[in-house]
Design an enzyme around this catalytic site. Sequence first.
Site, short mmCIF file in Angstrom:
data_model
loop_
_atom_site.label_atom_id
_atom_site.label_comp_id
_atom_site.label_asym_id
_atom_site.label_seq_id
_atom_site.Cartn_x
_atom_site.Cartn_y
_atom_site.Cartn_z
N ASP A 84 0.85 -1.19 0.00
CA ASP A 84 0.00 0.00 0.00
C ASP A 84 0.89 1.25 0.00
O ASP A 84 1.79 1.37 0.84
CB ASP A 84 -0.87 -0.05 1.27
CG ASP A 84 -1.98 0.98 1.24
OD1 ASP A 84 -2.37 1.42 0.15
OD2 ASP A 84 -2.47 1.32 2.34
N GLY A 179 -7.59 8.32 7.43
CA GLY A 179 -7.86 8.64 8.83
C GLY A 179 -9.29 9.10 9.01
O GLY A 179 -10.15 8.87 8.15
P1 13P Z 1 -8.37 4.80 6.10
O1 13P Z 1 -7.34 4.69 7.15
O2 13P Z 1 -9.00 6.15 6.08
O3 13P Z 1 -9.37 3.71 6.16
O4 13P Z 1 -7.63 4.69 4.69
C1 13P Z 1 -7.00 3.50 4.33
C2 13P Z 1 -6.32 3.62 3.03
O5 13P Z 1 -6.72 4.33 2.14
C3 13P Z 1 -5.10 2.81 2.85
O6 13P Z 1 -4.48 3.05 1.64
#
Ligand code: 13P
Length: 285
Positions: A84, A179
């Site tokens: 990611d 977040g």
């Molecule tokens: P959140 O932490 O807002 O759920 O986002 C996760 C995300 O987009 C990981 O790439």
Amino acid sequence: MLVNFNEMLQEAKKNKYAIPHFNINNLEWTKYILEEMQELNLPVILGVSEGAKKYMGGFYTVRLLVEGLIKDLNITIPVCLHLDHGSSFESCKEAIDAGFSSVMIDASKYDLETNKKITSQVVNYAHPKGVSVEAEVGHVGGTEDNVYGDIFRATLEDCLEISKTNIDALAPALGSVHGLYKGKPNLDFERMKEINEALPIPLVLHGGTGIPYDMIKKAISCGISKININTELQVTWHNAVVKFIKENETVYDPRKVISSGEKAMKEKIKELVTVFNPKLLSSKK
Ligand code: 13P
């Protein structure tokens, strides 16, 4: 066996539902996510941020951990292990060399030409190895791994340009943030639809936490096929563990403390997946 995300996302795009991408942080989270998704009999993408990689030891450890759990727990659903927000070609290469089946190259902090150049480099390294590649244009705002960024919305022109690199999925930033949201999210559904109609590849929604479910459903109807969730599971797990510790101050066994968040996490996973994919879930049960 780990798979890339191509088949699962193409299916999702065709049939208008979304595959969950859940970020993993440790052994327990990985286990709970795999067990619950196996119970639901649905494919899953396990996202590993560079921060989580560092926390867990390294890409190699993470890959062996996931493969070990797949074997020991008899997991038969398709599982994609995905880097990611890979911040460089080198980071993506390291994940691919360690056996990840998918990577995201996030060069969205650069100008479009540089973003395209780095993304192409990753695609050229990944594709011969059967590894799928996600890229980002515009910029998802908010805080992830303690790094804060502003929102820059993607344009259709930027999306068309980056897609020339032959990527397999695209995350166009359209107002979502990583977040917790301050107020209601402001997503550009019109542009989402426009980009989806112009591109054959699946679209990704980052910052899935805190988006009201009616907006998630609308995003899916506008072409989103992969939804990233991280903070939501963290908050869910944390709330359950805090409650457990308050009620069981003398329990020090880490297995009991950490797993006190298991039930709540699994319930949240099921709730989210039902929103992402209500039809498939009812037909599988
Ligand atoms: P959140 O932490 O807002 O759920 O986002 C996760 C995300 O987009 C990981 O790439």
